[in-house]
Structures are given as C-alpha cells and as structure tokens.
Write a protein that holds these residues in place. Sequence first.
Motif, PDB file in Angstrom:
ATOM      1  N   LYS A  49       1.091  -1.389   0.033  1.00 33.48           N
ATOM      2  CA  LYS A  49       0.286   0.047   0.137  1.00 33.48           C
ATOM      3  C   LYS A  49       0.713   1.219   0.149  1.00 33.48           C
ATOM      4  O   LYS A  49       1.053   1.969  -0.703  1.00 33.48           O
ATOM      5  N   GLU A  52       2.445   2.207  -2.969  1.00 32.45           N
ATOM      6  CA  GLU A  52       1.291   3.040  -3.791  1.00 32.45           C
ATOM      7  C   GLU A  52       1.498   4.832  -4.019  1.00 32.45           C
ATOM      8  O   GLU A  52       1.143   5.088  -5.215  1.00 32.45           O
ATOM      9  N   ARG A 324       1.422   1.224 -10.000  1.00 32.52           N
ATOM     10  CA  ARG A 324      -0.126   0.581  -9.732  1.00 32.52           C
ATOM     11  C   ARG A 324       0.227  -0.990  -8.595  1.00 32.52           C
ATOM     12  O   ARG A 324      -0.726  -0.116  -7.592  1.00 32.52           O
ATOM     13  N   ARG A 325       0.907  -0.889  -8.637  1.00 29.47           N
ATOM     14  CA  ARG A 325       0.733  -2.462  -7.832  1.00 29.47           C
ATOM     15  C   ARG A 325       2.231  -3.258  -7.422  1.00 29.47           C
ATOM     16  O   ARG A 325       2.491  -3.443  -9.081  1.00 29.47           O
TER      17      ARG A 325
ATOM     18  N   CYS C  58      -3.663  -9.848  -7.213  1.00 28.86           N
ATOM     19  CA  CYS C  58      -4.406  -8.446  -7.352  1.00 28.86           C
ATOM     20  C   CYS C  58      -4.022  -7.612  -7.885  1.00 28.86           C
ATOM     21  O   CYS C  58      -4.033  -6.752  -7.267  1.00 28.86           O
ATOM     22  N   VAL C  59      -4.596  -6.572  -8.793  1.00 23.69           N
ATOM     23  CA  VAL C  59      -4.546  -5.362  -9.597  1.00 23.69           C
ATOM     24  C   VAL C  59      -5.493  -4.332  -9.694  1.00 23.69           C
ATOM     25  O   VAL C  59      -6.782  -5.154  -9.641  1.00 23.69           O
ATOM     26  N   ASP C  60      -5.802  -3.653  -8.802  1.00 20.09           N
ATOM     27  CA  ASP C  60      -7.395  -3.005  -7.950  1.00 20.09           C
ATOM     28  C   ASP C  60      -7.303  -2.073  -9.872  1.00 20.09           C
ATOM     29  O   ASP C  60      -6.552  -0.705  -9.445  1.00 20.09           O
ATOM     30  N   TRP C  61      -7.849  -2.245 -10.953  1.00 20.01           N
ATOM     31  CA  TRP C  61      -7.685  -1.342 -11.813  1.00 20.01           C
ATOM     32  C   TRP C  61      -9.703  -0.541 -11.405  1.00 20.01           C
ATOM     33  O   TRP C  61     -10.146  -0.651 -12.807  1.00 20.01           O
ATOM     34  N   GLU C  68      -7.965  -7.421 -11.132  1.00 14.96           N
ATOM     35  CA  GLU C  68      -7.686  -8.304 -12.650  1.00 14.96           C
ATOM     36  C   GLU C  68      -6.555  -8.984 -11.572  1.00 14.96           C
ATOM     37  O   GLU C  68      -5.701  -8.844 -10.647  1.00 14.96           O
ATOM     38  N   ARG C 141      -7.364  -1.983  -1.314  1.00 11.03           N
ATOM     39  CA  ARG C 141      -8.015  -1.206  -2.170  1.00 11.03           C
ATOM     40  C   ARG C 141      -8.088   0.060  -2.458  1.00 11.03           C
ATOM     41  O   ARG C 141      -7.305   0.512  -2.005  1.00 11.03           O
ATOM     42  N   ARG C 142      -8.238   0.331  -3.686  1.00  6.86           N
ATOM     43  CA  ARG C 142      -7.377   1.815  -3.713  1.00  6.86           C
ATOM     44  C   ARG C 142      -8.359   2.692  -3.498  1.00  6.86           C
ATOM     45  O   ARG C 142      -8.005   3.474  -3.137  1.00  6.86           O
TER      46      ARG C 142
END
Lengths: 368, 295, 178, 170, 599
Positions: A49, A52, A324-325, C58-61, C68, C141-142
């Motif tokens: 987290k 990001e 992004r991740r 797990c990528v949060d778009w 994803e 989560r974003r």
Amino acid sequence: MERIEHFEYFIGPQHPGVTGNMSYHLWARGDEIVKIVSSVGYLHRGFEKLMEYRFWIQNVPMVPRICVPEPDVNEILYAMGVERLAGLEVPERAQYIRVLVLELARLSAYLFYFAGVAGALGLYTIPQWAIGDRDYILDLFEELTGGRVYHIFITPGGVRRDLPPGFKEKVRKVLKHLKDRLSDYDRLYFDNALFIKRTKGVAVMTKEYALEMGVTGPNLRATGFRYDVRRGDPYLVYPKLEFDIPVTGGGDNYSRVMQRRLEFEESIRIIEQVLDMMPEGPVITKLPNPFRWKIEKNDVYVRVESSKGEFGYYVVSDGSEKPRRIHVRGPSYTHGIQVAQEMAVGLRIADVPVFLFSMDVCPPDIER
Amino acid sequence: MVILEFFLVLIGITALGLLYGGIARKWSARIQRRYGPPFYQNFLDVFKLLGKKNTKSHGVMFALGPVIAFTGIILSLFFLPLGNSRPLLSFEGDIFVLFYLLVIAPLGMALGAGEAANPNATIGIARGLTLMLGYELIFFLSAIAVMVKFNTASLWKIVEIQGTFPKWNLFPFFLSAFAGLIALQGMMGEKPFDLIVAPHEIASGPMVEYNGKYLGLLQLYHAIAIVVETGLFVNVFLGGGSILTFILKTFFVFMLAVTIDNIMPRFRIGQAVKFYWKYPLIISLLGILVVFIWR
Amino acid sequence: MNGEMEILEKVKKAFGEKAETAPKWERQSEIKVPLELLHPLLGYLRAQGFGHLAMISCVDWIEEGEFELVYHLWSYEKRLHLLVKTRIDRENPTVETIIPIFRIAETYERELHEMFGIDFPGNPNLTPLFLEDWDGSPPMRRDFDTRKYVEEKYGMIDLTKELWKREEPVLEGENGED
Amino acid sequence: MGLFRWSQSRSLWMMHFCTGCGAVEMPPTMTSRYDMERFGIIPMATPRQADILLITGYLTVKTLKRVVRSYEQMADPKYVIGFGSCTINGGMYWDSYNTVKQLDLYIPVDLYIAGCMPRPDSIIDAFVKLREMIAKGEANGWKRYRENLEWYRTNQAKVFNVEKWSAIEP
Amino acid sequence: MTFWVIASYFLGGIVAYVLARPSRKIGAFVALLFSIYPLYALIPALDGGFYLRFTVIPYYLHLSFRLTLLGWFFALIAATLYSLSLFSAYSEKRDSFFLLSSMFSAGGLMGVFLAADYLTLFIFFEIMAFFSAFTFIREHRRSALKYIIYSLVGSYAFLAALLVINRSTGSLEITPLSGFGGSVPAVMSLFILAFWVKSAVMPFHPWAPSAYADSPHSYTPFFSGALSKSGVYGLVLAFFYIFAGFFKSHHAFGYIFAWIGALTALFAGIYALLQDDAKKLLAYSSISQLGYVAFGLGLGTSLSITGSLFVALGHAVFESLLFFVIAAVYIRTGTTMLTEMGGLIKKMPISFIALLFGIIAAAGIPPTVGFPGKWMLYEAVLEKGYPLLAGAIFAASITAFLYCYRLIYSIFLGPLKKEFRDVREAPFPALVPLLLLLIPLLFFGLFPGYVVDVTDSILREFGYLGVPHTPAKLLSGLGTFNGLAVGITMGAAFVIAFLVHAVFSRSRKVSELNNYTAGEVAEGVSMHYVADFYKFIERELHGFLKLRVEALFNWIAEGIGGLGEVLRRVYAGDIQAYLVYLILFLGFLFTLYRGVLRW
C-alpha cells in the motif's frame, strides 16, 4: 466428566524458539504434537500500500526493509523489475557488483541460519562463532555501501557507487578466513554425533510434497530436486559464472542444514570468480527526473534465488509516476504457514523449534 | 558453636557456588571468543532478583516451592564432608540419606512449578524426573561399587580411607568414576542433559513463572547444588586433603562439566534416558564386576 | 523461445479465441482468459507440467471498475513462466477457489480475501491472516486511503503539541546532552 | 537500598522479544563481537525474569497487544528502550495503517536510540546510558505506568478498536 | 475377651446389615462402633497372651486361636485401618450388603492373624478372601471373579500343603517342622503360594490392579493396606517359623526370592508411571512396596527382616493415606481418572497436604515413615554384599518419585477445571482418616526405635537376634541412622529458608490467566499437561512393556476354557452317554486295581 485429551501451548511472538516474530499455537499430547496453527501478521506494515503512494525512486530505500536477514534480494528485485518495465540498460560492471553483493548477502544469511539452528539445538557456541564471522561480512558491506544491514546500494539502473580502492583484497581476505573457519564448524557442528542424532530423520519431506506445496530454494533441493533460479531462470551474469547446484536429498532437518553448508562453499566460489572477471566501466546509467519519470503501462514478474527460496516481485505500472501495484512473494509464504502446519504434526515438542529454524522461516517476508 | 559453624559453611558454600557460576560464564565466554561478564556477576544477579518488587505468585505451594528446594539443599550440606573436615551430621549409611535428600530440592521446585499451571513448567519437570531415572541409578551403581569394596556406607569413612593423592578411589575404580562423571553431567543439568531448562523448546522450563525473589532463591539453590553435587563426586572418588584441595577439585570437576556443556547440543528426552541405560549402565556394571573380581 | 510458442499454440488450439496468448518477456508470457475458462485452463496447464503456483496477485483497476487476478505459474521442465490473467467485477468479486488444483492456493486466497475483499467460495479457511480485529474496508483496495485512516486512528504526530504533562523533561535538558 | 539499585543497574536481563526489524542487530550485540554480556545483560526467555523490554523498531497493532501483555507480566522495576524513529513518530511507516505511530502513548519508554536500525555499538551505548539512569534513579517509566494506568488503558483501547481493554484479566 | 476380638466383627456385620436397611448412616455408625471394640481390646492384650480352643462341631471341627507377637503386630494394623475405612465409608453412604461383607472380611483377617492351627488359618483365610470379593462383586463382576479365582488357586495349594503336613506330623498345630520328609521344597512352595498370591508379589499380581481399582473407594485402603499383610504374615511364618530349618540352610532360595521382590518393586513402579487411573497407579505402587517387603524377607538377615516389617508398616500407613485421599477426592469430584482432574489445591487444601505427606513417605524421603525401612534394607543388602540387588531397589525407589509427582500434579496442581469451580473440601468423616494417619507417618519417621522394639521381640521369638536401637536411633551392623536428628535439621533448614523468603518484598497472588503464553491470551486454553504424562518413557520401554505376565495367565485361562468346552460336549445330557461313561470308568478302575497291586 470431560477428559483432558491434550494441552495447548504457544511458540508465540515472545519466544526464543521462533525464528522472528510469528506465533504457533500447538496442541500436544504427551510430547507429540497433535495440531499446530500458525498465525502471522505481527510485522505487517502494508508495504504494497505504501509503495503505491510513493514515486518509483522513493521506493528504493523502502524496499530493503521487507526482509531483514537478507535485504539485498529485495533491492535487486525492485531494480530488475523497474529496469525491465522502463527498458533501462545496466552496465556490465554494475551487474558484476550486484552479483558480488547478492552472494555476500547469501553468505551472511547462511551464517545467520547456522546460528539459528544451533541455538535451537542448544549448542550455544556456534551462534557466537557464526554471528561473529557474519560481522566480517557486515564490515565489508559497511565499507562498500555505508550501512551494515540496510544497504540501499542496488538502485534501478545500476549501483550507487563503485568499489572503493583495496576492497577486492579485503573481500578475498574475508573469504579465506571463512573457508578456514569451515573446518572448525565441521568438527564442532556438522559432524557432531549428537547434532546428527538430533536432526537425522526428523520432519522428513518428500520431493513430490515439496513441489506440490510450493517449497522452493535450499529446502526444495534438500528433498533431492535439483533446481536453482540462478540456473533455471537466470538473471544478471549468472549464466557466465560456472558453479554447480549441490543436492543433499534427505528431506529431513539434517539434509536441510547440510544443503546450506554445501551452498556456502558454492557462494564463496562464485564471489572469487566475480572478483576476477569484473570488467572496468561505468556503474550506473542516468535516471530521468524522478518527479516526472513515467513508465508506460506494463507488468512483469521477476524472481531471484534468495537464501530462503524463490523471492519474486510482480511489478505493475500504469503509465503514472507511481507504481500501480507491487506484489511481493516471499519464500517463507508457503514454508511458514501451510507447510509448517502440515509437517509439524507428529513431531516431538523438542523438535518443533529445530524444524522451524531448519526451514528458515522469515516472518517479515510472509506478511510484508 | 555448631550453629555458628554451620552458618559459616552455608554462606561460604553459597559464595563458592556463585563464584563457580561467574567463572564458568567467563570460561564459556572465552570458548565462544568473547570476554563475558565480570566473575562476580552471579552475585549481582541474585541481589537484583531479591530486590525486585511486587513479585507475582500463583498460590501458597508456588511460594513454598523454592523454600522447600532451598531447605533440601541446605539439609544436604549437613552431610557433606568438606575436604578433611568432618561434616556436622555424619553417621553410617548417610550416603543413602544424602541420595534421598538430593531429591527433596527438585521435588520442592517441581511442586512449586506445578502450581504455576503452565504446560512449559510441567513438561520441564516431567523431563527432569525422567532424567533422574537415568543418572541417579548410574551414580548409585558407581557409588555402590566403592561402598561394597570398603564395606561402609558412610561418606566420611570413605573419605578417610582414601587419604591423600596416590590413594584416591579414582584409580582403582576408574570405570565407576567415569560412569559417575557422566551421571554428574546429568545431575547438574549441563548440556547435553540440559533438557529441564531448554529455553528454545519450553521457555526455561520450571522457572517459566518464577520471578523476583523466588528466582533469587532458586539461583541460590542452584549455586549450592553445584558445590554439593560436585562435592559428592569428589568425596567418593577424589577424597582426602584439606578444604583448599576440596575446593580446587570441585572447581576442576565443575569446569570439566562446563567445557562439555559448551560443545554439545541437547539430547531429546527419549534419547537421553536411552543413552543412560546403554553405555554408562554397562560401564558402571563393569566397575562393579571389577570390584568382585578384585576383592 | 520455441518451447514457449509451442505451449501458446496448444492453449490457443485447446481454448479457441477467448484465450489471447502473447509472449511477454524472455521465458515469460501472458494468457488473458475470461473468468469461466479460468479453472479448465489452470487444470490443463497443471497437466502440461506447470506445477509451481508462485502466487496469485490482484491488481485493482479502479478506473475500469475491475480487479485483475493474475495466476503465476512456472514449469520446472519447460523453464517458462505464465501470467494467467482474468478480470472480475470490483463490486462483489467472487472467484471459485482453486484448491482442488493447487492445494497451496489456500493461503494466497486467504490474503486476497483479507486485502481486497474477494470472496472464494469453497476455501475452508478464509480467516483473517495479517490484520487482527480490523474495522476498516479491505486495505489494499485503491479506494481505501491509508493516510486518512492513520489521521483518524493514530492522529498525525504533531511533536510541538505537549501531549500530557511529564514530571521530568524527556529528550532535551541535562541528561540528553551527548 | 543503594546495594539493590547498584546491582539492578549492573545486572539487567533482556526479554527475548524481537518485535520489529531492529531485532536483526540484537544477535551481533549478544554474540562475540559486541558481547553485551560484559554489562551483565543476557536474553531471557520469559517476561517474568526480564527487566528490559526492547521495542526494536516499528510496532504493529497485533504486536502491541502482545507487547503490553508481556510488559505487564514483567516484575517491577522494568525499563523499555525504543529503537529508531519508528517508535517516536512512526518513522518510515508514518502513513501505514497497521503500525503504531507513537509508542509512548501505550507503554512508558525510558530511552530512545537513534538510527533506522541502530548499530550494535549505539545499542550498547544506550545500555550504558540506561545503567547511569538506573543508578541515579531516573529510569522510572514503570512508576509512570502504574500511576496513570487509566490513561494508558484508554489509548490502548482506542488502538485495539474496543471500548474497554485489560491486558490479562479479561 | 479375646473371643470377642473376632466375634465382634461378625456380630457387628449382622447388626449393621439389619440396621443399614432403614438408614445407611446409622448402619455405618454402628459398624464403626463394633470395629472400635477389637482395637480397644487388642492393645493391652500383648502381655496377657491367650490360648483358646473353641469347638464348632464336636469331634470334627475345633478352632483354636493364639496371640503371637507377629499376629498382634499385623492385627493391630488391620484393626486401625478397618475402623478408619469405616469413617470414610460413613461419608460415602455405603449400602448394607457392603457393610456386612466388609465387616466379615475384617473378621476373617483377624482370624487369620490369631489362628493357632492350620485349619483355623485356612477357614478364616477363605472367609476373608470371599467376603472381600463380595464387597465389589456387584459393580465389577469381572475383576471380583478374577480376584476370587487367583485366591482360590492359592488356597487349594495351601490346602494340599496342609494335608501333607497333617499326614506327616499328625497334628494341625502351627509348629516349626524339623527333620521333615524329603519333599520340603515342594510342600513349602505350595504353602507359600497362597500367601504369595495374597501379597501380590510379581508373578501372581495381575488380580491386584483391577481389584484395588474397582473395589469401593473407602474399602481399598483396608484392602491394600491390611489384606495384603495377611500374605506377608504367611510368608514370615513360612520362612522363619515353619520351614525355618530349610530356609536357613538353603540360601539360594532366599536369594531368588529377594530378586523376585526387587524386580517386583522395579517393574510395578514402571507400570505405575504409565497408568491414567489414580487407583491403578496406587495399586501398582502398593505392589511395588510389597516387592520391597518380599526383598527384605528374601535376604533373611535380622536387619533385613526388621526392614521389611518396617516397610510393611510404612506401606500400611502411607498407601492407605493415599487411597483415603483419592476416596475423599472421589466424593467431591466423582472421578478417579487423572486425566479428568486438575487444580484442586485451590478447593481442597487439607486433602492436598495429606497427599503431599503421603507421597513424601511413598518416595521414602527421610523424616517420614517410608525412609527407615528402606534404610535398613539398603544396609542389609550392603552387609550381604549384593550391589546389583541394591541397584535394582534404588531404581525402584526412583520410579516412586516419578509416579508420586504425577499423582499429586494431575489431581491438585495445574489449572482448575471448569467443572470443579464450586467444589468444597471433603466432608469431615472422610478427612478424619487423613489427619489420623499423618500422626504415625511422622512419628515413626522421627522415632523408628518404637517400631523396632516390637519387631525385635518378634525376631527373638523366631531365634534371630534383633536390631540394636534406641527410640530415635537405629544401629545397623555398619552404623546408626538418627531419625530425630534428620527431622530436627530439616526443621532448622526450613526455618532458614523461610527467613530468607520472608525477609524480602511481599508477593501478590495473581489470577490463573496471568500466565506465560508467549504473549497470547490464556483464556479458554487448556493448559493442563496430564494426558500421557510419561509418553517418552513409554516409547523407550515399548518393547519391554509388551511381555506382560498377564498374557501368560490369559493363555492359561483360554486353555482351561478350551478344556471346559470339550467337557461340555461330553456331558451332553442324554442318559445313555452317562451309562457308557460309567461302565468305561468302572472298567478303568478295575484294571487299575488289578494292575497296580500286582507290582
């Protein structure tokens, strides 16, 4: 009248028998373990987290804090990930220095490992010797990178600075010292009849079980499956170096320790080759201005052979100046939770800490 | 006068025990390539522990445990000849009394630790008692060989018979002495028989719930126990000579045990008991056989 | 490279148009597949020798409102890494568990359940893994803002404000000199 | 009482609890190169026998619960040393949702050591400093904890998302 | 007067049976009164002595009793134990049938100790065996039957020996046999078998664990403490009175019996470690103590006999104390299984203290009654110069430490079980035996001399010179053991230790949850290490434990069962078959008569 079938006890966060900050809740009957539940999360800082929220270059000092006994593995993974996504080229000399740093980190991690297993067995002389010898390597790191444990030395694009003058001779001197010390370790530790009696045939793991449960690294090779990421999915200059992959094949505590003992010598051989074959040249390529450095949308999974197993980063960029991740796969992710919960059942109380230390479970890289 | 003499002996032996502990820590530090604490460190530890405040106790028996342990070891001091000085209470058959007295202390600590209702403590005690099944028998068999030969069961008489250096029991009863030495290693809880207080497995065993003053009492007990146990071995096999030689001999025997302690990992409890019933048992039986043939 | 192409052809033939396969990096290629084809594909790949499930990411778009899921498979014989990707809805994400195929996935799914709130029916042990009595929404989560959460729970540290009166000075003063 | 205080400063037993990343610098401090046993400091397995509690770096909420429980099982006088800036203001993880930002709100800290993972020699320097504080009678974090226990309890309850929290007796 | 010593039990049994029907409390109380009278009558009887000849059926059945010193010694132990067990039975509210059978069994035991001739001895031996089995035959048929079968085998052997002796000496009086015919060893072993089975020494012990465990909890102290003494009484009579000549001349027999005793003590101790039921554990521990007694008798020197009699007395004191504590705990918790108890020290402190002293005595630690006996045995074995025997005995006494600790830990220490939250201390009648038995436990430990006075006079009767002693000191051939001195020094040492403890700061009691669990919460965590306490020993001794002597007896039992099967087929019940068998049998007799006489 309810009959007491078993009793419960904890090898908890505050216990010398656990390899870091993890807790195992054990049900035992007599001195045999009936059930074991591992609980993690004591060191979860939510790295992914935080990453990001930071620029690409800001993550470089953050990344080594993930796994404490061997921080350089995280640095190289992040660097390789970003270089692949951004398409940076790393000069030849920087790659050799990176391999040198990685192998030195592996030596210090293995010495830490020997100290841990010997401590669990009660042979308190070996931890004193092993960690004392490990300090020589930390001095080398301090001279090269300025920090004893967290080096923040491998950055995307290469290495922060070149080898200081006379560094190679110092490394050779330390390697020679370690090689001589190995014979002392053999007499007191690896060939100690009591050590063999305590660890042989304890917590035996078959090759099929290891493959199925995602066990990697020395623990996998200890079960007899000859595979190493440095040969299987080679990175940096490992293809150019010639070293072989030892396999002990017993699958029990004893062969896991001997596996690391053989790989200790292999790493020394690698470092000596790297020192001889290191070409001249620049050590870092220029990085764009970090505040506006955008990397277009792409993702990559990079993996490295750390002292505990296969360490992997899945880096995803979405075209902005922040990742992004980043998903970190620590090797103890499988060793510490599911494998420990299934393998420890049936062990004696005295052998559970020895088993945990021999699997080299490192809690921070489970929960990041 | 006897009371005064006894207090002198008590304080002297406690100081000696703590001194041995301090030197042993320095000695094992040297083996481990470091300096180690000052030799008087054990005194400081005991004073600190006795000075602790609001020690927590789990009940009357928990509090009485260390007291009984301390009583047991003081009691055995009555019967132990120090060098050539006759013990306060010496009479025939006091070796058997001493063997039973040496059990009071672990029993007291076991009762106290049992009240602590912690599985770590009880596993430690179960291991300690099982180990006793191993080393007490061997020590008894090696001592009985000497007793049968001199046809006496008084520790004091055995010391008198031996006299000075060349006539030690060590040489005629070499096998029994060797088995006794292995048993001594277990009796003092040095590695490879360090199962009672294995920190990595059962978080310092019976001492898990003891803090503050109780731990101080247990440290004092352990200090005196070192001198009493090594003293018992010295009297049976290396007897005779002045108090000074007695101190040197117990010091040497203890240092031998500490050196072995530094180079051996721990047994599992099953292996430890089986080890005791295999080699040392055979050695002590051979020792007895020698006595029969030689008589 | 030839080993890679051969596998991708096989997958293409077996699963038809819906599975788009593309070689990505050296010894690493990617297979995008809709959710319903996920389990048969994983079973098929497992049979082909991809025995090592490195992890499930797990990528949060958040812009596309989708998660994803990326299944990382590695084959020791073929020395090839596959990123099996699938897209699932972000509002109530549920994916059938793959424990029957890969037993090790139980821990991975447990983490995804805790960090992203993805439900895995069939996974016996979806208990919290890292966080203890967690009251916020799934943290990774974003839309979960960690700085706002820290502000409200721990209070941003303002060292200038004296929190509570202490008898003796803490850091500065006479005993803080060296 | 001088003898007790002098012996308390000379023989400190450290609780074996590696709470954070700084714990990897503890083995070198304990072993042959830096050897903290010279100062009479040995690692002890249980809180009952320990005098010092080392908070080595950041502290997650889950570990804080265990730390407070272990802290209350220790016998007085007891001391706490905080490693690095993570115990002062959250350090590098200032915006992490799972780590505690200021340790002093939850357990009284007697001494802080600077350094993002302090080196062994600075740890030993802290032990020497602690010795002086004990000898002078200044290290009384445990008195502070006992006096305003309620204040500490409310802070702890807030972090653990419960309205009333007691460490041991539920 | 002396007639009433025995008769009061039988009379009391009947009266109690009648009175117990309406209300059990009155019945138990009356039984208690009747059991106190013999105790009162026996103590002064020592000097008077008596000979009583009492005819039941003229010309055929004469019972004669005589008070010998040995008989008086054991009778006194049995009487006290029986009245104490009635105290405990009073609070257990036992029914009338139990009172009758237990009073009769006590009467039978008294008869055995006071019998003058073999016939009386045999008759009362039978009464005792049967009625003691009747006390628990209704609840546990199988173990009661097993017990009866074993004692029957013993008594028939005894009967056979009786007849042979009667045929050769013409009289039934119990007198030393001198110059007996060639087959002394055969007669002696038959004679001993009955008492061997009764005293539960190793090869014939399998009935004891199940019998002791299943007999009513208030009756077991008497069962194990006193009834097994009848076996010891018989052995002492046989070795040192009836077959004294043979025993003195053949040392090998004594040596073998000593080894049997030592191995019994060791193996029973090891079995005791591994039991999960408190009663079974104590049963094996009492077999182990009787092993010591047999060992002492086997050695045969005056010191060892005094030692074994002392151990017999000690066993009666602390073994029954331990059984009484288990009975008291059973009244409150309803279980004797070690794995179902825990933490009772908080609720039943007096029983804890009693059990604590009991296990200290069982382990043989000096100030208690357990130690002087063992000390004398060690001295005796050292005088004779048998080191291996001494080793076996010492190993047996180490196992005592192990099972004693397991007993006291599983019941009283450890965390308190939820079910026992509201358990109160045992009722007063159940506590009386505990407190009363503590007195001899400590008194005889400090002043062993008083016991040795009695045993010396017994030995002089058998022609052995006694053990020189004073009230506090025992002088063996090699030296003295001063019980009082050890007791005083222990008191002084305790005071010193307590002072060191009291000087420093006060400690605060802490709740059970405030426990080291590596930082986790101890709430709802079962922390009682009690199941498979010594699993590591069991694992090491696994091979050795398999060969149990019970397997041999079960094999014999199957063999007899098979034989019975064959016989059943023979008596098929039709008359013709019987006639055929009858004729065949007569023919066989005839040929035998003709054939045998000729040669």
